[in-house]
Design a protein around this motif. Structure first.
Motif, PDB file in Angstrom:
ATOM      1  N   VAL A  44       0.862  -1.190   0.000  1.00  0.00           N
ATOM      2  CA  VAL A  44       0.000   0.000   0.000  1.00  0.00           C
ATOM      3  C   VAL A  44       0.897   1.237   0.000  1.00  0.00           C
ATOM      4  CG1 VAL A  44      -1.673   1.347   1.322  1.00  0.00           C
ATOM      5  CG2 VAL A  44      -1.906  -1.130   1.164  1.00  0.00           C
ATOM      6  N   LEU A  61      -2.926   0.372  -3.841  1.00  0.00           N
ATOM      7  CA  LEU A  61      -1.976  -0.729  -4.031  1.00  0.00           C
ATOM      8  C   LEU A  61      -0.983  -0.378  -5.129  1.00  0.00           C
ATOM      9  CD1 LEU A  61      -4.404  -3.785  -3.901  1.00  0.00           C
ATOM     10  CD2 LEU A  61      -2.720  -3.160  -2.184  1.00  0.00           C
ATOM     11  N   VAL A 144       1.401  -8.734  -3.510  1.00  0.00           N
ATOM     12  CA  VAL A 144       0.782  -8.884  -2.188  1.00  0.00           C
ATOM     13  C   VAL A 144       0.957 -10.319  -1.684  1.00  0.00           C
ATOM     14  CG1 VAL A 144      -1.355  -8.631  -0.871  1.00  0.00           C
ATOM     15  CG2 VAL A 144      -0.888  -7.076  -2.767  1.00  0.00           C
ATOM     16  N   TYR A 204       0.735 -11.975   9.703  1.00  0.00           N
ATOM     17  CA  TYR A 204      -0.654 -12.276   9.370  1.00  0.00           C
ATOM     18  C   TYR A 204      -1.215 -13.274  10.353  1.00  0.00           C
ATOM     19  CZ  TYR A 204       0.431  -9.919   5.031  1.00  0.00           C
ATOM     20  OH  TYR A 204       0.801  -8.974   4.121  1.00  0.00           O
TER      21      TYR A 204
ATOM     22  N   VAL B  99      -4.418  -0.953   7.214  1.00  0.00           N
ATOM     23  CA  VAL B  99      -4.708  -2.145   6.419  1.00  0.00           C
ATOM     24  C   VAL B  99      -5.098  -3.252   7.390  1.00  0.00           C
ATOM     25  CG1 VAL B  99      -3.790  -3.810   4.784  1.00  0.00           C
ATOM     26  CG2 VAL B  99      -3.085  -1.416   4.646  1.00  0.00           C
ATOM     27  N   LEU B 102      -6.078  -9.020   3.897  1.00  0.00           N
ATOM     28  CA  LEU B 102      -6.016  -9.282   2.459  1.00  0.00           C
ATOM     29  C   LEU B 102      -7.258 -10.066   2.070  1.00  0.00           C
ATOM     30  CD1 LEU B 102      -2.327 -10.618   2.226  1.00  0.00           C
ATOM     31  CD2 LEU B 102      -3.147  -8.234   2.280  1.00  0.00           C
ATOM     32  N   HIS B 111      -9.678  -9.532  -6.111  1.00  0.00           N
ATOM     33  CA  HIS B 111      -8.723  -9.419  -5.002  1.00  0.00           C
ATOM     34  C   HIS B 111      -8.807  -8.005  -4.430  1.00  0.00           C
ATOM     35  CE1 HIS B 111      -7.163 -13.257  -6.164  1.00  0.00           C
ATOM     36  NE2 HIS B 111      -6.220 -13.204  -5.242  1.00  0.00           N
ATOM     37  N   SER B 112      -8.673  -7.909  -3.132  1.00  0.00           N
ATOM     38  CA  SER B 112      -8.812  -6.593  -2.523  1.00  0.00           C
ATOM     39  C   SER B 112      -8.119  -6.564  -1.174  1.00  0.00           C
ATOM     40  CB  SER B 112     -10.300  -6.236  -2.387  1.00  0.00           C
ATOM     41  OG  SER B 112     -10.462  -4.887  -2.037  1.00  0.00           O
ATOM     42  N   ILE B 113      -8.311  -5.472  -0.502  1.00  0.00           N
ATOM     43  CA  ILE B 113      -7.725  -5.226   0.818  1.00  0.00           C
ATOM     44  C   ILE B 113      -8.837  -4.677   1.696  1.00  0.00           C
ATOM     45  CG2 ILE B 113      -6.083  -3.753   2.078  1.00  0.00           C
ATOM     46  CD1 ILE B 113      -4.356  -5.350   0.457  1.00  0.00           C
ATOM     47  N   ASN B 114      -8.961  -5.188   2.911  1.00  0.00           N
ATOM     48  CA  ASN B 114      -9.803  -4.489   3.876  1.00  0.00           C
ATOM     49  C   ASN B 114      -8.975  -3.391   4.524  1.00  0.00           C
ATOM     50  OD1 ASN B 114     -12.040  -5.989   3.354  1.00  0.00           O
ATOM     51  ND2 ASN B 114     -12.035  -7.143   5.284  1.00  0.00           N
ATOM     52  N   TYR B 115      -9.500  -2.197   4.514  1.00  0.00           N
ATOM     53  CA  TYR B 115      -8.741  -1.053   5.011  1.00  0.00           C
ATOM     54  C   TYR B 115      -9.709  -0.046   5.593  1.00  0.00           C
ATOM     55  CZ  TYR B 115     -10.540   1.371   0.951  1.00  0.00           C
ATOM     56  OH  TYR B 115     -11.395   1.925   0.029  1.00  0.00           O
TER      57      TYR B 115
END
Lengths: 226, 226
Positions: A44, A61, A144, A204, B99, B102, B111-115
């Motif tokens: 990010v 991203l 990622v 993670y 962030v 994932l 595909h994405s990111i939780n933020y």
């Protein structure tokens, strides 16, 4: 030319007025390997651009491919749309920051943070070549989670058309970092305040599978490290 | 005026053209409590400003005091010096991003990111009042480690003079967030790719004491949670 000695690529980015900080120049670095390592550890960035004369900073991203950074998003998102409309591109500043530790000094003044950051100045260009776009989308996913792009359904034509990609060359680049421990004034060392380093924990937690995975779908090896 | 009903402060920031995103407006929020919570959870922001017509984005510490954000630094640092010289202040954009996870979908596209992020637009002003500066320096230390300011040697006159502080009011503010799980297309659900959420682990590792602490200096209670 015959007899010309082989040269290796330069190991450092050339400095410019805006990549030399006005203070703590000892914390700045232009080493390409260091810059690449900082960029590759994150995913990010904070992308800055100017809209109607005012700054805008958005998280997004990114991925690095050689000496280029790529950012993607919806074709409707502001900086990507502005890049597509700008000629010869959109002036941007892309910054990546890792916070590594808190530095608690005996004096409030010497409290600090250990961090590593990279600041890239340049002009972002729209990527329109479908092959380059596909390569970038894979790179973004693999940046990622390495290995993930090959284990997902690639973008179809409609998705590709809905995705804008912009490119920023790594030319005007600097890293800045603070490492090490507490730097108190000698006359403060006897003060009765605890001082030290509080490292940040990173990593993670256990992956949580989506409901309704296809029967027999196991957690892939590339996620086992998580 | 007599008989005027008591009003509570508005619970949300008023929207403006630049706080309403061009896409995913459902992810945007103007709720003050949510904005405050996101701001208070972090301590490193990315501060954007315009220099010679080009954007600059730098990481820096911040603290919130009510409806104001404060940033500090050396009087020699560029944005702080520029704020001091600008009249009536320096247009900035201050962004804070967390962030959280994932999101690995069956399709590359999803595909994405939780933020959770907060973007603040406004004009930064130099803080020159010594009492306000002292209050801010305490707030900055306590923002990173609650309770720490009282357990450190306060800034002396020389340190205070070497420190610049700028103020940014919370007026033009938005939060943006993605939460939840995987959003794959219905026709992709049977694909044999693992999909799910990988939460980020956050926190601190064991504090490491500086060499030469004054005899009998124990790890304070406010660090025990680390």
């Amino acid at each position: 030319m015959q007899g010309t000695p082989q040269t290796t690529p330069p190991a450092a980015y050339a400095t410019t007025d805006r990549t030399v900080p006005t203070r703590s120049p000892d914390r700045a670095s232009y080493d390409k390997d260091l810059v690449h390592a900082i960029l590759d550890e994150g995913y990010v960035c904070h992308l800055g651009f100017v809209r109607d004369g005012a700054p805008v900073v958005l998280p997004t991203l990114y991925a690095r491919v050689g000496e280029r950074l790529y950012v993607h998003g919806s074709t409707g998102s502001r900086p990507l749309r502005m890049t597509g409309q700008a000629d010869p591109g959109l002036p941007v500043c892309l910054t990546v920051t890792h916070v590594d530790a808190l530095i608690l000094a005996r004096s409030a003044f010497h409290h600090s943070i250990n961090y590593r950051s990279v600041v890239v100045h340049g002009v972002a260009h729209d990527v329109t070549d479908p092959e380059e776009k596909r390569m970038v989308l894979d790179a973004l996913v693999d940046h990622v989670v390495p290995g993930r792009a090959a284990d997902s359904r690639p973008a179809n034509r409609k998705e590709l058309a809905a995705t804008a990609v912009i490119r920023l060359d790594l030319n005007e680049v600097s890293a800045k970092l603070r490492t090490g421990g507490v730097n108190d004034e000698p006359e403060d060392l006897a003060l009765p305040h605890w001082a030290g380093v509080v490292p940040l924990r990173k990593g993670y937690d256990t992956p949580v599978a989506d409901a309704g995975l296809a029967p027999g779908t196991e957690l892939p090896d590339y996620l086992a490290m998580f």
